[in-house]
Write a protein that holds these residues in place. Structure first.
Motif, PDB file in Angstrom:
ATOM      1  N   THR A   1       0.794  -1.197  -0.091  1.00  0.00           N
ATOM      2  CA  THR A   1      -0.115  -0.078   0.040  1.00  0.00           C
ATOM      3  C   THR A   1       1.133   1.197  -0.047  1.00  0.00           C
TER       4      THR A   1
ATOM      5  N   CYS B   1       0.637   3.850  -3.091  1.00  0.00           N
ATOM      6  CA  CYS B   1      -0.407   4.926  -2.835  1.00  0.00           C
ATOM      7  C   CYS B   1       0.544   6.234  -2.493  1.00  0.00           C
TER       8      CYS B   1
ATOM      9  N   GLU C   1      -3.242  10.828  -2.300  1.00  0.00           N
ATOM     10  CA  GLU C   1      -4.345   9.923  -2.526  1.00  0.00           C
ATOM     11  C   GLU C   1      -5.359   9.810  -1.170  1.00  0.00           C
TER      12      GLU C   1
ATOM     13  N   LYS D   1      -8.673   7.774  -0.296  1.00  0.00           N
ATOM     14  CA  LYS D   1      -9.857   6.929  -0.779  1.00  0.00           C
ATOM     15  C   LYS D   1     -11.075   7.094  -0.081  1.00  0.00           C
TER      16      LYS D   1
ATOM     17  N   ASN E   1     -13.810  -0.384   3.518  1.00  0.00           N
ATOM     18  CA  ASN E   1     -12.268  -0.232   3.225  1.00  0.00           C
ATOM     19  C   ASN E   1     -11.599   0.739   4.234  1.00  0.00           C
ATOM     20  N   LYS E   2     -12.476   1.185   5.177  1.00  0.00           N
ATOM     21  CA  LYS E   2     -11.869   2.030   6.051  1.00  0.00           C
ATOM     22  C   LYS E   2     -11.765   1.134   7.548  1.00  0.00           C
TER      23      LYS E   2
ATOM     24  N   ASP F   1      -8.551  -3.796   3.775  1.00  0.00           N
ATOM     25  CA  ASP F   1      -8.563  -3.852   2.166  1.00  0.00           C
ATOM     26  C   ASP F   1      -8.621  -5.162   1.656  1.00  0.00           C
TER      27      ASP F   1
END
Length: 249
Positions: free
Chosen positions: A16, A20, A24, A26, A57-58, A208
């Motif tokens: 990650t 990233c 960025e 998300k 995703n968090k 994720d």
């Protein structure tokens, strides 16, 4: 199992960071789906009859019942989505052969709704298993790895919940306990040994990369030992497996 998970978590975090940039951001994504299950008319208050799916995703999500028919039949586990019997008298296959709920799955200001259907059928009494050897503090051991400390709780229907705080996951920023819900079934009525199963159990530390594990095994009340042969899956694909031993601490 736990050290493999630590390695997997570390690899994902490194990937990650590489892929990233700091700029960025998300958006929060919440996922769920409609859920259906079948349960028996012999359930008791406090029994778990299913688990509503939900991920983000968090990180972890929160569950809330928006509506249910009949009213007051269920409560829900706010962190894991367990459907818990609140009024056992509502589980009447004649009066309420089908029970319906709308459940909100939320992360921050983003939410999705799961439509839940529980079918009620006539059933024999639930399995009676003495869970006292695994109540309270437990040791969870996988050969070749450090002993982990866990806590066991359960009910009168042979359902044992084991919670374990994985120190390897804590090292990479996840302080959420791993929950294992085990169904114990005696080999025959009155026997002190039998089988153990765990189906579609979630491991939530990887936000994720959703993981699940299944397990089958055996228990023996006289020795106080549960042995589980588990397989860990990532998005339906088998990653690896191992054998866990659970005993009183």
């Amino acid at each position: 199992m736990m050290k493999y998970l630590s390695f997997l978590i570390t690899c994902i975090l490194i990937a990650t960071l590489i892929s990233c940039s700091e700029e960025e951001i998300k958006p929060t994504v919440v996922s769920t789906e409609d859920y259906s299950a079948e349960t028996f008319s012999t359930v008791m208050v406090g029994d778990t009859v299913g688990v509503v799916p939900g991920t983000s995703n968090k990180g972890t999500v929160a569950y809330t019942i928006l509506s249910q028919t009949p009213q007051g039949a269920f409560t829900i586990g706010e962190s894991y989505g367990e459907l818990i019997v609140a009024d056992a008298s509502a589980f009447d296959p004649v009066a309420n052969p089908e029970m319906n709920l709308m459940v909100e799955v939320r992360k921050e200001d983003v939410s999705k709704t799961s439509n839940v259907t529980i079918s009620v059928v006539e059933g024999a009494a639930c399995p009676q298993v003495d869970l006292s050897p695994w109540m309270g503090n437990l040791s969870v051991v996988e050969e070749g790895f450090d002993v982990l400390e866990g806590v066991g709780s359960g009910d009168e229907c042979g359902i044992l919940v084991v919670s374990v705080l994985d120190p390897f996951a804590v090292d990479v920023g996840c302080d959420q306990e791993t929950m294992m819900t085990l169904q114990l079934q005696p080999s025959s009525e009155g026997e002190n040994n039998g089988t153990v199963t765990a189906e579609n159990q979630r491991y939530d530390c990887l936000v994720d990369t959703p993981l699940e594990f299944d397990a089958t095994g055996s228990y023996d009340i006289d020795s106080g030992i549960i042995t589980l042969d588990y397989v860990l899956y990532q998005e339906g694909n088998e990653l690896y497996g191992g054998i866990l031993t659970i005993t009183k601490n």
